[in-house]
Motif scaffolding. Structure first.
Motif, PDB file in Angstrom:
ATOM      1  N   LYS A 141      -8.534   3.519   5.833  1.00  0.00           N
ATOM      2  CA  LYS A 141      -7.594   1.740   5.242  1.00  0.00           C
ATOM      3  C   LYS A 141      -6.491   1.870   5.289  1.00  0.00           C
ATOM      4  O   LYS A 141      -5.607   0.684   6.398  1.00  0.00           O
ATOM      5  N   LEU A 142      -5.359   2.937   5.429  1.00  0.00           N
ATOM      6  CA  LEU A 142      -4.311   3.263   5.063  1.00  0.00           C
ATOM      7  C   LEU A 142      -4.050   3.122   6.988  1.00  0.00           C
ATOM      8  O   LEU A 142      -3.366   1.953   6.726  1.00  0.00           O
ATOM      9  N   ARG A 143      -4.547   3.622   8.078  1.00  0.00           N
ATOM     10  CA  ARG A 143      -4.169   3.311   8.947  1.00  0.00           C
ATOM     11  C   ARG A 143      -4.113   2.318   9.555  1.00  0.00           C
ATOM     12  O   ARG A 143      -4.083   1.290  10.393  1.00  0.00           O
ATOM     13  N   TYR A 144      -5.411   1.217   9.093  1.00  0.00           N
ATOM     14  CA  TYR A 144      -5.220   0.029   9.612  1.00  0.00           C
ATOM     15  C   TYR A 144      -4.235  -1.003   9.143  1.00  0.00           C
ATOM     16  O   TYR A 144      -3.704  -1.780   9.614  1.00  0.00           O
ATOM     17  N   VAL A 145      -3.793  -0.509   7.887  1.00  0.00           N
ATOM     18  CA  VAL A 145      -3.232  -1.621   7.037  1.00  0.00           C
ATOM     19  C   VAL A 145      -1.762  -1.669   8.038  1.00  0.00           C
ATOM     20  O   VAL A 145      -0.808  -2.046   7.853  1.00  0.00           O
ATOM     21  N   ALA A 146      -1.566   0.078   8.172  1.00  0.00           N
ATOM     22  CA  ALA A 146       0.207   0.147   8.895  1.00  0.00           C
ATOM     23  C   ALA A 146       0.199  -0.318  10.073  1.00  0.00           C
ATOM     24  O   ALA A 146       1.126  -0.354  11.139  1.00  0.00           O
ATOM     25  N   GLY A 155      -2.092  -1.352   0.122  1.00  0.00           N
ATOM     26  CA  GLY A 155      -2.336  -0.205   0.943  1.00  0.00           C
ATOM     27  C   GLY A 155      -2.887   0.876   0.156  1.00  0.00           C
ATOM     28  O   GLY A 155      -3.397   1.967   0.254  1.00  0.00           O
ATOM     29  N   THR A 156      -3.196  -0.269  -1.228  1.00  0.00           N
ATOM     30  CA  THR A 156      -3.824   1.259  -2.483  1.00  0.00           C
ATOM     31  C   THR A 156      -4.829   1.943  -2.137  1.00  0.00           C
ATOM     32  O   THR A 156      -5.994   1.210  -1.936  1.00  0.00           O
ATOM     33  N   VAL A 186       6.339  -2.348   4.708  1.00  0.00           N
ATOM     34  CA  VAL A 186       6.335  -1.151   3.314  1.00  0.00           C
ATOM     35  C   VAL A 186       4.620  -1.768   3.100  1.00  0.00           C
ATOM     36  O   VAL A 186       4.414  -2.465   2.813  1.00  0.00           O
ATOM     37  N   ILE A 187       4.146  -0.241   2.313  1.00  0.00           N
ATOM     38  CA  ILE A 187       3.049  -0.717   1.845  1.00  0.00           C
ATOM     39  C   ILE A 187       2.926   0.205   0.957  1.00  0.00           C
ATOM     40  O   ILE A 187       3.706   0.818   0.329  1.00  0.00           O
TER      41      ILE A 187
END
Length: 267
Positions: free
Chosen positions: A78-83, A60-61, A93-94
């Motif tokens: 983007k982090l929210r999407y990956v989560a 999620g970098t 884990v991200i």
């Protein structure tokens, strides 16, 4: 401990062919990258389950201290999407890097990384990221890296202590933590890193380095990192997860798997 691989190291025309090639190397653990425009989560999950592969983390970098605030916000989106993809893909884990003030690359050191303002922005970004982590019940794992604002185990410890969040942990990559002139103190620096962070390690990376002052870019076992000490320290802190190979070509995979497995088995 298990040997894992960064997704993208091996690539074939289809997802299924790619995963078959990974399994052919006796690798069943992957750190994976997902995107809105990529293969659907349902297809990925079926393909990995069919081959008994486990995704140990999603990447999620983004640049958490980007001088452009709008880019930071885009990274958070983007982090929210990956989560949201973690549970469907069977991981919690991200991985994150903490970023750099360099406006062109989050992997390039910048003198302002050590400023009070950079730390303040990191804390603000991390607070927002941890709200997402808590909402989705996942763990964010930061990686100390000499070109980033968190450029040492000491700073990683400081951030963990300041955030006081059960959702924030660490990726350990022994090839990323040596500042210019520090290689002669490798044993002491590794010992201290594990003393400070050992209990918070949720993922380990395996690559190598040929110089200090920048992150390693070599395949594991082809550089200067003391892998005997590195694997021993992982075992001493009772880490039993995946050791993810990256920074290597597909042609180097057989050598690196053999090298790493021998260290895990013997030490």
């Amino acid at each position: 401990m298990h040997i894992g691989l960064m997704e993208g190291t091996i690539h074939r025309e289809t997802l299924e062919e790619t995963l078959d090639a990974v399994v052919a190397h006796d690798i069943f653990f992957l750190q994976y990258h997902v995107s809105k425009s990529g293969t659907s989560t349902t297809e990925i999950r079926k393909a990995i389950d069919d081959r008994q592969i486990k995704i140990v983390a999603l990447s999620g970098t983004y640049n958490m201290i980007d001088p452009d605030v709008q880019k930071r916000e885009a990274g958070l989106d983007k982090l929210r999407y990956v989560a949201g993809q973690c549970k469907p893909l069977g991981t919690s884990v991200i991985t994150l890097c903490t970023g750099s003030r360099d406006p062109h690359s989050m992997w390039r050191a910048h003198p302002d990384n050590n400023s009070v303002d950079a730390w303040h922005d990191l804390v603000q970004s991390m607070e927002k990221a941890l709200e997402i982590a808590e909402e989705y019940g996942i763990t964010l794992a930061i990686e100390p890296e000499v070109s980033n604002v968190i450029d040492s185990a000491q700073k990683a410890r400081r951030l963990l202590d300041e955030m006081q969040s059960p959702y924030l942990k660490v990726v350990m990559d022994g090839a990323n933590i040596f500042h210019k002139g520090e290689l002669p103190q490798m044993q002491d620096i590794l010992d201290e890193a594990f003393m400070l962070l050992g209990e918070d390690i949720v993922l380990s990376h395996a690559k190598d380095l040929d110089r200090d002052g920048e992150a390693g870019h070599l395949a594991a076992g082809t550089g200067l990192l003391d892998y005997d000490q590195y694997i021993r320290l992982l075992k001493e802190c009772r880490y039993n997860g995946a050791v993810v190979l990256h920074g290597l070509t597909e042609e180097q995979v057989p050598y690196c798997v053999k090298f790493l497995q021998e260290k895990i088995d013997v030490l």
